[in-house]
Scaffold this active site. Sequence first.
Site, PDB file in Angstrom:
ATOM      1  N   LYS A   9      -3.314  21.323 -42.864  1.00  0.00           N
ATOM      2  CA  LYS A   9      -2.051  21.722 -42.165  1.00  0.00           C
ATOM      3  C   LYS A   9      -1.041  20.777 -43.002  1.00  0.00           C
ATOM      4  CE  LYS A   9      -1.687  17.458 -40.257  1.00  0.00           C
ATOM      5  NZ  LYS A   9      -0.662  16.291 -40.814  1.00  0.00           N
ATOM      6  N   ALA A  98      -5.656  12.437 -46.450  1.00  0.00           N
ATOM      7  CA  ALA A  98      -4.491  12.898 -47.497  1.00  0.00           C
ATOM      8  C   ALA A  98      -3.363  13.406 -46.680  1.00  0.00           C
ATOM      9  CB  ALA A  98      -4.905  14.119 -48.025  1.00  0.00           C
ATOM     10  N   GLY A 102      -7.915  16.841 -42.867  1.00  0.00           N
ATOM     11  CA  GLY A 102      -9.113  17.614 -43.247  1.00  0.00           C
ATOM     12  C   GLY A 102     -10.431  17.267 -42.268  1.00  0.00           C
ATOM     13  N   SER A 104      -9.820  16.822 -38.834  1.00  0.00           N
ATOM     14  CA  SER A 104      -9.430  17.650 -37.951  1.00  0.00           C
ATOM     15  C   SER A 104      -9.997  19.086 -38.042  1.00  0.00           C
ATOM     16  CB  SER A 104      -7.902  17.425 -37.413  1.00  0.00           C
ATOM     17  OG  SER A 104      -7.775  15.923 -37.196  1.00  0.00           O
ATOM     18  N   ASP A 137      -4.675  16.028 -33.950  1.00  0.00           N
ATOM     19  CA  ASP A 137      -4.205  17.057 -34.611  1.00  0.00           C
ATOM     20  C   ASP A 137      -5.505  18.109 -34.612  1.00  0.00           C
ATOM     21  OD1 ASP A 137      -3.117  15.548 -37.955  1.00  0.00           O
ATOM     22  OD2 ASP A 137      -2.144  16.450 -36.189  1.00  0.00           O
TER      23      ASP A 137
END
Length: 312
Positions: A9, A98, A102, A104, A137
């Site tokens: 996302k 990042a 990732g 989540s 998330d």
Amino acid sequence: MYRLIAPAKINLFLQIVGDYLPDPRYHELVMVMQAITLADGISLSPLSQEVIVLTCDHPQVPTNSHNLAYKAAALMQSQFPGQGGIEIHIDKRIPIGAGLAGGSADAAAVLVGLDILWDLGLTQGELQGLGGQLGADVPFCIGGGTALALGRGDDLTPLPDLDHVVLLLGKFTNISVSTPWAYQTYRQTYGASYAQTPVQQEKKRQQGGSRELLQALSQKDIPTLAQALHNDFEAIVLPEYPLVAQLRQAFVDAGAMAAMMSGSGPTVFAIAESQGQAETIKTQVQGQFADQGLDIWLAQTCPHGVRLVAQA
Ligand SMILES: C[C@](O)(CO)[C@H](O)COP(=O)(O)OP(=O)(O)OC[C@H]1O[C@@H](n2ccc(N)nc2=O)[C@H](O)[C@@H]1O
Ligand SMILES: Nc1ncnc2c1ncn2[C@@H]1O[C@H](COP(=O)(O)OP(=O)(O)OP(=O)(O)O)[C@@H](O)[C@H]1O
């Protein structure tokens, strides 16, 4: 064996309003979240023993109970006992730490995959409720697409899909940002200006600028949407990591409509007018940061979240 994809996302809009009133350990947010085509691959295979075995092709990803995908499997085993064990393999393509959710995304894929494998028939709302127990998330990562996210970030309202908007994503290999650090630093820096009451929070939400972005989104007016991108975390991450600030500017100087940091960073995403222009921007920006460990990916906005792609 069940194979799923777990889209990452980006945050088109991220406003930190103040403390999350039921639980002041969290922050009250206004976000517009967008799934993208950069995705991890998750494979699930049933085991007769009630164990969880997790492997991953990336050395930095924990393969024990610290992995969010492992936690998702353990949560499902506790909620639905007697279904047996599971072997999970993660093909890690989303860069780590990042700001792209990732972990989540992988957790969301395990929830969806076990619902299918165990034939539980859970609704998306039930899956999102389970996801919320794993992290703020995770609920969004289940359904993906484009959504308004309020509260902790798990009070979701689907928004009109963005049709395959071309994106560049840039991240320096040796820079990762811890989400808890980002929120703690934001609170230390701006906590005194947090909206304290529901009335103050609503006023801050109304004045935060999300309305302009939501209007552009509903009209699919990408140039106006590009100018309405916002992320409160930039105020604390960019001064800490000047290279990230330089990358954001370099994308725009190379012709991108706009660029913005995603989530708690450090990934910067940029909106391009076409695949061709994105390729040109990538080459130009890659050259500007040669030898500085910059990875650039091309991606597009994605109208869905976790998807089952194969069943053997
Ligand atoms: C920055 C974002 O990625 C934007 O999408 C999310 O808000 C973070 O979501 P996440 O990584 O799933 O966050 P969680 O794993 O639930 O929480 C990690 C830590 O971030 C802080 N946190 C998270 C979400 C939120 N609304 N307020 C917070 O203050 C809390 O200190 C929490 O201990
Ligand atoms: N499945 C997973 N994939 C990647 N990291 C994981 C996973 N499970 C746990 N982690 C841990 O979570 C930390 C944060 O990784 P992640 O990639 O989720 O950050 P992020 O993209 O910034 O997350 P967010 O955008 O939700 O803040 C990593 O340092 C890693 O140790």
